[in-house]
Design an enzyme around this catalytic site. Structure first.
Site, PDB file in Angstrom:
ATOM      1  N   ASN A   1       3.928   3.490   5.349  1.00 29.47           N
ATOM      2  CA  ASN A   1       2.671   3.479   6.090  1.00 29.47           C
ATOM      3  C   ASN A   1       2.242   4.905   6.410  1.00 29.47           C
ATOM      4  OD1 ASN A   1       0.742   3.028   8.387  1.00 29.47           O
ATOM      5  ND2 ASN A   1       1.277   0.897   8.010  1.00 29.47           N
TER       6      ASN A   1
ATOM      7  N   ILE B   1      -6.512   9.204   7.086  1.00 29.93           N
ATOM      8  CA  ILE B   1      -7.241  10.454   6.857  1.00 29.93           C
ATOM      9  C   ILE B   1      -6.308  11.643   7.047  1.00 29.93           C
ATOM     10  CG2 ILE B   1      -9.474   9.503   7.535  1.00 29.93           C
ATOM     11  CD1 ILE B   1      -9.161  10.902  10.231  1.00 29.93           C
TER      12      ILE B   1
ATOM     13  N   GLU C   1      -8.623   3.590  13.120  1.00 31.99           N
ATOM     14  CA  GLU C   1      -7.323   3.405  12.486  1.00 31.99           C
ATOM     15  C   GLU C   1      -6.523   4.691  12.365  1.00 31.99           C
ATOM     16  OE1 GLU C   1      -4.030   2.499   9.988  1.00 31.99           O
ATOM     17  OE2 GLU C   1      -5.532   4.053   9.575  1.00 31.99           O
ATOM     18  N   ASP C   2      -7.177   5.805  12.083  1.00 34.28           N
ATOM     19  CA  ASP C   2      -6.435   7.057  11.972  1.00 34.28           C
ATOM     20  C   ASP C   2      -7.226   8.180  12.614  1.00 34.28           C
ATOM     21  OD1 ASP C   2      -4.292   8.626  11.371  1.00 34.28           O
ATOM     22  OD2 ASP C   2      -4.664   8.756   9.222  1.00 34.28           O
TER      23      ASP C   2
ATOM     24  N   HIS D   1     -11.155   1.968   0.613  1.00 31.69           N
ATOM     25  CA  HIS D   1     -10.900   0.699  -0.086  1.00 31.69           C
ATOM     26  C   HIS D   1     -12.213   0.021  -0.464  1.00 31.69           C
ATOM     27  CE1 HIS D   1      -6.671   1.068   0.876  1.00 31.69           C
ATOM     28  NE2 HIS D   1      -6.956   1.145   2.170  1.00 31.69           N
TER      29      HIS D   1
ATOM     30  N   ASP E   1       3.271   2.752  12.758  1.00 30.94           N
ATOM     31  CA  ASP E   1       2.080   2.897  11.921  1.00 30.94           C
ATOM     32  C   ASP E   1       1.874   4.380  11.602  1.00 30.94           C
ATOM     33  OD1 ASP E   1      -0.543   2.617  10.750  1.00 30.94           O
ATOM     34  OD2 ASP E   1      -0.805   0.758  11.857  1.00 30.94           O
ATOM     35  N   ASN E   2       0.795   4.974  12.042  1.00 33.94           N
ATOM     36  CA  ASN E   2       0.503   6.367  11.676  1.00 33.94           C
ATOM     37  C   ASN E   2       1.312   7.366  12.503  1.00 33.94           C
ATOM     38  OD1 ASN E   2      -1.508   6.014   9.609  1.00 33.94           O
ATOM     39  ND2 ASN E   2      -2.879   5.264  11.212  1.00 33.94           N
TER      40      ASN E   2
ATOM     41  N   ASN F   1      -2.286   3.648   1.818  1.00 31.99           N
ATOM     42  CA  ASN F   1      -2.430   3.459   3.259  1.00 31.99           C
ATOM     43  C   ASN F   1      -2.783   4.760   3.959  1.00 31.99           C
ATOM     44  OD1 ASN F   1      -1.403   3.412   6.141  1.00 31.99           O
ATOM     45  ND2 ASN F   1      -1.065   1.266   5.620  1.00 31.99           N
ATOM     46  N   ASP F   2      -1.991   5.800   3.698  1.00 31.65           N
ATOM     47  CA  ASP F   2      -2.193   7.057   4.409  1.00 31.65           C
ATOM     48  C   ASP F   2      -1.917   8.222   3.470  1.00 31.65           C
ATOM     49  OD1 ASP F   2      -2.835   8.661   6.579  1.00 31.65           O
ATOM     50  OD2 ASP F   2      -0.820   8.608   7.446  1.00 31.65           O
TER      51      ASP F   2
ATOM     52  N   HIS G   1      -9.517   4.276   5.702  1.00 36.19           N
ATOM     53  CA  HIS G   1      -8.195   3.922   6.200  1.00 36.19           C
ATOM     54  C   HIS G   1      -7.550   5.214   6.741  1.00 36.19           C
ATOM     55  CE1 HIS G   1      -4.630   0.947   5.283  1.00 36.19           C
ATOM     56  NE2 HIS G   1      -4.560   1.459   6.500  1.00 36.19           N
TER      57      HIS G   1
END
Length: 354
Positions: A223, A116, A53-54, A133, A268-269, A167-168, A114
């Site tokens: 996000n 980082i 995800e990240d 989470h 997103d990221n 989220n981030d 999630h």
């Protein structure tokens, strides 16, 4: 008269529901299809099967990858498996992903990583901040990276009433960071209603040992977050508003809005090229496909590169796009010395040589 009023109220309610549904579909880009954009030298990264995800890359080329996110409403290939943090050395000729061991005493069973962010202290200590989470709550975990042992030592768990649906994050120091809350609510049903109704209650929070405060608000769903190489500007992605906000950072850590760059995809990221200041974004061309698990209509992937975002006419380039046949649900894209890593919410990860 009573029946007429009832019919009128039902009609108004139906019209409002239809309008909200149309707006919701537009925020998800539910009708968008993309043309492929391929890169010639790419391969899937072995060992990463349940998301990436990240991704955050240190100046020396070591890349941290969060994997195994279980997020409400989105599929998971390993719902009962704890999350992981992988490391890749992008200086190697054939980089491979290695799972980092996490020190004893940390609750690995509920680890659900999630976003980082890394921070390198003056003494070269590397800290890794991880949004977690556990049991669908939100915490931020602080680790120290031990390179010799390829491990992470857990130092601290950050909790606060303002860290509701994180989220981030982007680290500002060994104990401070900015964090995005992608929803106001943490309950799944209320989160869905928040999205469906189009409430702009999402925000950005600054956390430090001395103070915790909201520093930006009014997002559909804040996000990805990152900071410019000169540390003057903070960038915030609003995934459901399809844009990137440029915020000026002040001495008191408050943020003020400078400009907004509108795009045609769910952003997103955000990753920053430290040499050029370019913003690399993992995007979801069609958010509906991400939430609806249909093997015949897979969630696509898209990578954008933004150059000169502070100028009047930033350059936006589609670097990569795939219909899901190779990579599903891209969430991040990070570069280092001509090498590109593309991560996903729940799927695999791609390594490319540009």
């Amino acid at each position: 008269m009573g029946k007429l009023l009832a019919v009128a109220l039902v009609g108004i309610a139906a019209a409002l529901a239809a309008e909200r549904l149309l707006a919701f579909r537009n925020r998800l880009n539910a009708s968008r299809e993309i043309a492929p954009v391929t890169l010639p030298n790419c391969r899937l990264i072995k060992g990463i099967e349940t998301g990436s995800e990240d991704i955050d890359i240190l100046p020396n080329g070591l890349a941290f990858i969060s994997s195994g996110l279980k997020y409400p409403g989105i599929k998971s290939f390993a719902p009962d498996k704890p999350g992981e943090i992988f490391l890749m050395d992008l200086n190697e000729d054939n980089p491979r992903a290695v799972e980092l061991r996490i020190s004893r005493g940390f609750d690995m069973a509920s680890f659900n990583p999630h976003g980082i962010s890394t921070y390198v202290d003056r003494d070269d200590t590397v800290y890794l901040f991880v949004v977690n989470h556990p049991h669908q709550k939100s915490t931020v975990e602080l680790f120290k990276f031990v390179e010799d042992g390829s491990s992470l030592v857990h130092l601290k768990t950050f909790r606060h009433d303002l860290l509701t649906s994180v989220n981030d994050i982007v680290a500002m120091g060994p104990g401070s960071f900015y964090a995005t809350n992608d929803h106001y609510f943490s309950d799944f049903i209320l989160m869905f209603l928040e999205m469906f109704l189009g409430l702009t209650w999402s925000n950005v929070v600054y956390y430090s040992p001395k103070e915790v405060k909201e520093v930006a608000a009014g997002f559909y769903s804040a996000n990805g977050i990152n900071i410019s190489p000169d540390r003057k500007y903070v960038y915030v992605a609003d995934v459901f508003d399809h844009n990137v906000h440029v915020m000026e950072k002040h001495a008191n850590w408050n943020l003020t809005h400078v400009k907004t760059l509108q795009l045609d995809t769910l952003v997103d990221n955000l990753s920053i090229d430290p040499h050029t200041g370019d913003i690399w974004i993992g995007c979801h061309p069609n958010g509906m496909k991400l939430f609806y698990d249909d093997p015949e209509n897979l969630p696509a992937s898209e990578v954008l590169r933004i150059q000169n975002i502070l100028s009047e006419e930033p350059a936006v380039t589609r670097v990569y796009a795939d219909n899901g046949s190779v990579l599903q649900g891209s969430s991040v894209a990070s570069v280092y010395e001509g090498k590109l890593l593309i991560g996903t919410v729940f799927h695999r990860a791609l390594y490319c040589e540009l």
